[in-house]
Write a protein that holds these residues in place. Structure first.
Motif, short mmCIF file in Angstrom:
data_model
loop_
_atom_site.label_atom_id
_atom_site.label_comp_id
_atom_site.label_asym_id
_atom_site.label_seq_id
_atom_site.Cartn_x
_atom_site.Cartn_y
_atom_site.Cartn_z
N TRP A 1 50.77 54.70 46.99
CA TRP A 1 52.20 54.54 47.23
C TRP A 1 52.68 55.58 48.24
CZ3 TRP A 1 56.67 57.26 47.23
CH2 TRP A 1 57.85 56.53 47.21
N SER A 2 53.58 55.16 49.10
CA SER A 2 54.26 56.08 50.00
C SER A 2 55.65 55.54 50.25
CB SER A 2 53.51 56.26 51.32
OG SER A 2 53.60 55.09 52.09
N SER A 3 56.56 56.42 50.61
CA SER A 3 57.93 55.98 50.88
C SER A 3 57.95 55.05 52.09
CB SER A 3 58.83 57.19 51.10
OG SER A 3 58.31 58.01 52.13
N LEU A 4 57.05 55.26 53.04
CA LEU A 4 56.97 54.41 54.22
C LEU A 4 56.55 52.99 53.84
CD1 LEU A 4 57.09 54.17 57.31
CD2 LEU A 4 54.73 54.97 57.37
N LYS A 5 55.57 52.88 52.95
CA LYS A 5 55.12 51.56 52.51
C LYS A 5 56.20 50.86 51.70
CE LYS A 5 51.55 49.03 50.13
NZ LYS A 5 50.22 49.02 49.58
N ALA A 6 56.88 51.59 50.83
CA ALA A 6 57.95 50.99 50.03
C ALA A 6 59.07 50.48 50.94
CB ALA A 6 58.49 52.01 49.04
N TRP A 7 59.43 51.26 51.95
CA TRP A 7 60.46 50.84 52.90
C TRP A 7 60.01 49.60 53.65
CZ3 TRP A 7 60.13 50.86 58.34
CH2 TRP A 7 61.33 50.59 59.00
N GLY A 8 58.75 49.58 54.08
CA GLY A 8 58.22 48.44 54.81
C GLY A 8 58.18 47.17 53.97
N MET A 9 57.81 47.28 52.70
CA MET A 9 57.77 46.11 51.82
C MET A 9 59.17 45.54 51.59
SD MET A 9 54.63 45.54 51.36
CE MET A 9 54.28 44.54 49.97
N LYS A 10 60.14 46.42 51.39
CA LYS A 10 61.53 45.96 51.23
C LYS A 10 62.02 45.27 52.50
CE LYS A 10 63.37 49.75 49.35
NZ LYS A 10 64.41 50.68 48.92
N LEU A 11 61.67 45.85 53.62
CA LEU A 11 62.09 45.29 54.90
C LEU A 11 61.43 43.92 55.14
CD1 LEU A 11 63.87 46.21 57.27
CD2 LEU A 11 61.81 47.04 58.37
N ALA A 12 60.17 43.79 54.76
CA ALA A 12 59.46 42.52 54.93
C ALA A 12 60.09 41.42 54.10
CB ALA A 12 57.98 42.70 54.57
N LYS A 13 60.55 41.75 52.91
CA LYS A 13 61.21 40.75 52.07
C LYS A 13 62.55 40.34 52.67
CE LYS A 13 59.16 42.12 47.70
NZ LYS A 13 59.39 42.83 46.44
N ILE B 1 63.73 40.72 56.11
CA ILE B 1 63.81 40.15 57.46
C ILE B 1 62.56 39.40 57.89
CG2 ILE B 1 65.44 41.91 58.24
CD1 ILE B 1 63.13 43.22 59.77
N GLY B 2 61.52 39.41 57.08
CA GLY B 2 60.28 38.72 57.45
C GLY B 2 59.19 39.72 57.81
N VAL B 3 57.97 39.28 57.62
CA VAL B 3 56.82 40.18 57.77
C VAL B 3 56.60 40.61 59.21
CG1 VAL B 3 54.33 40.38 57.44
CG2 VAL B 3 55.70 39.24 55.73
N LYS B 4 56.72 39.68 60.16
CA LYS B 4 56.41 40.01 61.55
C LYS B 4 57.39 41.04 62.11
CE LYS B 4 54.07 37.19 64.87
NZ LYS B 4 53.94 35.94 65.53
N LYS B 5 58.68 40.83 61.86
CA LYS B 5 59.67 41.79 62.34
C LYS B 5 59.52 43.12 61.62
CE LYS B 5 63.26 38.55 63.68
NZ LYS B 5 64.62 38.08 63.39
N ALA B 6 59.15 43.07 60.35
CA ALA B 6 58.96 44.30 59.59
C ALA B 6 57.78 45.10 60.14
CB ALA B 6 58.73 43.99 58.11
N LYS B 7 56.72 44.41 60.55
CA LYS B 7 55.56 45.11 61.11
C LYS B 7 55.94 45.85 62.40
CE LYS B 7 51.93 42.10 59.35
NZ LYS B 7 50.90 41.13 59.75
N VAL B 8 56.79 45.23 63.21
CA VAL B 8 57.23 45.88 64.44
C VAL B 8 58.08 47.11 64.10
CG1 VAL B 8 58.63 45.62 66.52
CG2 VAL B 8 57.12 43.78 65.81
N ALA B 9 58.97 46.97 63.12
CA ALA B 9 59.80 48.11 62.71
C ALA B 9 58.95 49.23 62.14
CB ALA B 9 60.84 47.65 61.70
N ILE B 10 57.93 48.88 61.36
CA ILE B 10 57.04 49.89 60.79
C ILE B 10 56.23 50.56 61.90
CG2 ILE B 10 55.07 50.26 59.26
CD1 ILE B 10 56.18 47.90 57.58
#
Length: 194
Positions: free
Chosen positions: A145-157, A159-168
């Protein structure tokens, strides 16, 4: 036994011979991967030597080792970031690194309209793809677990996975810049109880 039964079920000699060749080739490749079969070609030996040199180069550099503490960032990504950015002091803030690498959305402003488009794609294409891959590894392969991963998973839910990957990827670039400037390592953070 199972393979033999499949060959017996097939009545066409052309298909049967093709399948037999494929199975034999597959077995040779499996033996070659384990290192029990054919010796390495000179090209393969050179590739292994280069991989070893790259790993030693990364281990010998203190900054690159610290960059590799970020989840998803490996030897190649850390070295590519290090040599693309070159001098971290030329950026006034860490957030400008994302824009330099082309990981920020394009803006189209005219009169009262203000639209955000796709990413600008300015900067180093190879490093941008490495950061995108690091974001993918962070989301799907990292177990810790990391705060970065938690933020990315929330973001993926949201706005979508592809956009979340770019943001991450953009956030990883910012974190890498901060680690380089500050001389710190990645902070995994603490999981908050639900």
């Amino acid at each position: 036994m199972r393979g033999q039964r499949k060959f017996e079920l097939c009545r066409c000699p052309l298909v049967e011979s093709a399948v037999r060749r494929w199975v034999e080739q597959f077995d040779e490749e499996a033996v070659g991967r384990r290192g029990l079969g054919r010796p390495l070609t000179p090209e393969q030996q050179r590739i292994r030597q280069l991989e070893l040199e790259v790993r030693q180069l990364a281990k010998s550099d203190e900054t690159t080792r610290r960059l590799m503490t970020v989840p998803g960032v490996g030897v190649v990504t850390a070295l590519a970031f290090r040599h693309t950015i070159d001098d971290p002091s030329r950026f006034r803030s860490a957030s400008t690194v994302g824009a330099y690498l082309g990981l920020t959305p394009r803006r189209n402003q005219s009169g009262e309209t203000d639209t955000s488009g796709k990413i600008s794609r300015w900067g180093d294409r190879l490093l941008r793809s490495y950061l995108f891959e690091a974001a993918t590894v962070l989301l799907y392969r990292t177990k810790k677990w990391s705060s970065l991963k938690a933020w990315g998973m929330k973001l993926a839910k949201r706005i979508g996975v592809k956009k979340a990957k770019v943001a991450i990827a953009r956030k990883i670039a910012v974190i890498l810049h901060c680690i380089w400037v500050d001389g710190t390592s990645f902070d995994w953070g603490q999981a908050k109880p639900a």
